[in-house]
Design a protein around this motif. Structure first.
Motif, PDB file in Angstrom:
ATOM      1  N   ASP A   1       0.983  -1.207  -0.098  1.00 30.25           N
ATOM      2  CA  ASP A   1       0.206  -0.019  -0.082  1.00 30.25           C
ATOM      3  C   ASP A   1       0.773   1.386  -0.129  1.00 30.25           C
ATOM      4  O   ASP A   1       0.588   2.351  -0.713  1.00 30.25           O
ATOM      5  CB  ASP A   1      -0.913   0.181   1.059  1.00 30.25           C
ATOM      6  CG  ASP A   1      -2.165  -1.118   1.226  1.00 30.25           C
ATOM      7  OD1 ASP A   1      -2.012  -1.414   0.011  1.00 30.25           O
ATOM      8  OD2 ASP A   1      -2.607  -1.273   2.096  1.00 30.25           O
TER       9      ASP A   1
ATOM     10  N   SER B   1       2.591   2.029  -3.547  1.00 32.92           N
ATOM     11  CA  SER B   1       1.355   2.304  -4.524  1.00 32.92           C
ATOM     12  C   SER B   1       1.273   3.575  -4.142  1.00 32.92           C
ATOM     13  O   SER B   1       1.324   4.618  -5.241  1.00 32.92           O
ATOM     14  CB  SER B   1      -0.215   1.804  -4.062  1.00 32.92           C
ATOM     15  OG  SER B   1      -0.060   0.180  -4.514  1.00 32.92           O
ATOM     16  N   GLU B   2       1.129   4.286  -2.942  1.00 34.85           N
ATOM     17  CA  GLU B   2       0.926   5.875  -2.581  1.00 34.85           C
ATOM     18  C   GLU B   2       2.173   6.660  -3.126  1.00 34.85           C
ATOM     19  O   GLU B   2       2.067   7.429  -3.698  1.00 34.85           O
ATOM     20  CB  GLU B   2       0.709   5.872  -1.065  1.00 34.85           C
ATOM     21  CG  GLU B   2      -0.752   5.368  -0.736  1.00 34.85           C
ATOM     22  CD  GLU B   2      -1.947   6.251  -1.495  1.00 34.85           C
ATOM     23  OE1 GLU B   2      -1.630   7.322  -1.905  1.00 34.85           O
ATOM     24  OE2 GLU B   2      -3.127   5.425  -1.705  1.00 34.85           O
TER      25      GLU B   2
ATOM     26  N   LEU C   1       4.477  11.013   4.063  1.00 30.95           N
ATOM     27  CA  LEU C   1       3.292   9.851   3.602  1.00 30.95           C
ATOM     28  C   LEU C   1       3.319   8.585   4.628  1.00 30.95           C
ATOM     29  O   LEU C   1       2.409   8.267   4.899  1.00 30.95           O
ATOM     30  CB  LEU C   1       3.688   9.434   2.005  1.00 30.95           C
ATOM     31  CG  LEU C   1       3.179   8.219   1.691  1.00 30.95           C
ATOM     32  CD1 LEU C   1       1.641   8.433   1.613  1.00 30.95           C
ATOM     33  CD2 LEU C   1       3.618   7.892   0.444  1.00 30.95           C
TER      34      LEU C   1
ATOM     35  N   MET D   1       0.207   7.536   6.845  1.00 29.66           N
ATOM     36  CA  MET D   1      -0.217   6.231   6.650  1.00 29.66           C
ATOM     37  C   MET D   1      -0.196   5.560   7.925  1.00 29.66           C
ATOM     38  O   MET D   1      -1.387   4.809   8.022  1.00 29.66           O
ATOM     39  CB  MET D   1       0.512   5.540   5.826  1.00 29.66           C
ATOM     40  CG  MET D   1      -0.111   6.093   4.077  1.00 29.66           C
ATOM     41  SD  MET D   1       0.716   5.293   2.879  1.00 29.66           S
ATOM     42  CE  MET D   1       0.091   3.691   3.040  1.00 29.66           C
TER      43      MET D   1
END
Length: 282
Positions: A190, A193-194, A246, A250
Motif C-alpha cells: 500500500d 502504491s501511494e 506519507l 499512513m
C-alpha cells in the motif's frame, strides 16, 4: 457560450420566448439549443433546408443562425423587434459572408442584430484554456545533468531535519537512505502504491527494496539520488521529505515497532563464569 454571453451583455432574456436555432450540428446548434432550453426558452432547431423556414423566422422572438450559408435568413423574414444573432460565416475569395445578411438600405427590422460572435468565441476559448491550465496537474520539471549537486556539508545540514535518513556511498555515488518498517507485507504494498503516485507527481523516483521478516513485519529500504548527476540534489531531499510525510500520514507519528519479546534476551551464563562468595584469593 459566446452566444449566451452576447445575449446576456445586451440584457436579452430568453425565458418564455420563442427561439429559432438554424443549424443542427453537434458543435454549435444542438448544444446551444440545450442551453437555451435550460434557461426556459421554447426552442426550435432546424436545418438550413427546412420547409417553411421563412415562416419559422417570422414567428421567432430570437433567431440564431449557425449553418455557414450566406443569406439563409433574409431581412424580410425577421419580424420587427426580434433579436437576430449570426454565428455562421462563409469564406469567399474576397470576403467573409454571414448567414444573416444586413439590409442594404435603411434600418434592419430586428431590435438587435449581432453580425458575428467570432471575437467573443475566441476570447472565451482563450479564457477556458487559461482556466484549464490553472487547474491542470502539470508535472514539474525533472532533474537534468545541469542540476546542481549538493556539497557534503549542505547534505549533512539538511539531514538534521530528516530523522532516520542518512548519507551513504554506494558504487561510488552518494545517496540518501532510510529503512521504513511496517507491520505486514500488505502495508508495504500500500505504501509503495501511494509513493508511486507521489513520485510521479514530483517527477522524481526512489529505489526500493523490500525485505519480508515473516511475523516481524517487513522493511522497505529506500535510497534516493539524482541519476542525471549521480549525486544528491535538492530533488532528493524534497522526495525524502515527501515520503516521510506519507509514512507518518499512513501509519501515524508514533509508527509501528516490532513487539519486544523478553525471550530474545535470554542467555545462559556458564557456572565457571559466576563469581563465588566468598571469593577465592587471587
Amino acid at each position: 457560450d459566446g452566444v449566451l454571453r452576447v445575449l446576456g451583455h445586451y440584457g436579452v432574456g430568453v425565458a418564455g420566448r420563442r427561439v429559432l436555432v438554424i443549424g443542427r450540428s453537434w458543435l454549435v446548434g444542438r448544444p446551444l439549443a440545450q442551453q437555451l432550453m435550460s434557461r426556459g426558452a421554447t426552442v426550435t432547431v432546424v436545418g438550413s433546408d427546412a420547409e417553411g423556414l421563412d415562416r419559422l423566422c417570422g414567428d421567432a422572438d430570437v433567431v440564431i443562425s449557425a449553418v455557414g450559408r450566406p443569406g439563409v435568413v433574409g431581412v424580410d423574414c425577421v419580424k420587427p423587434g426580434a433579436v437576430v444573432v449570426n454565428v455562421g460565416t462563409t469564406f469567399t475569395d474576397d470576403d467573409l459572408l454571414p448567414d444573416i445578411m444586413p439590409e442594404a438600405e435603411g434600418p434592419h427590422p430586428a431590435s438587435l442584430l449581432v453580425h458575428s460572435v467570432g471575437p467573443m468565441s475566441v476570447a472565451l476559448l482563450m479564457r477556458n484554456v487559461a482556466a484549464n491550465a490553472r487547474t491542470a496537474d502539470v508535472a514539474r520539471a525533472e532533474a537534468t545533468a545541469d542540476t546542481c549537486a549538493l556539497p557534503e556539508s549542505a547534505i549533512k545540514k539538511r539531514l538534521q531535519s530528516l530523522p532516520c535518513w542518512s548519507l551513504v556511498d554506494r558504487c561510488g555515488h552518494s545517496r540518501l537512505q532510510r529503512a521504513f518498517w511496517m507491520p505486514t507485507f500488505a502495508c508495504v504494498v500500500d505504501f509503495i502504491s501511494e509513493a508511486a503516485v507521489l513520485a510521479d507527481h514530483m517527477n522524481h523516483h526512489p529505489n526500493l527494496q523490500v525485505t519480508h521478516q515473516c511475523t516481524d513485519g517487513a522493511v522497505l529500504d529506500v535510497d534516493i539520488f539524482t541519476f542525471a548527476t549521480s549525486s544528491v540534489t535538492s530533488f532528493d531531499f524534497e522526495l525524502a521529505a515527501a515520503l516521510t510525510r506519507l509514512y507518518q500520514d499512513m501509519f501515524g507519528a508514533g509508527i509501528f515497532a516490532p513487539d519486544v519479546r523478553m525471550s530474545d534476551f535470554n542467555y545462559t551464563l556458564p557456572d565457571e563464569l559466576i563469581a563465588q562468595y566468598p571469593a577465592s584469593p587471587r
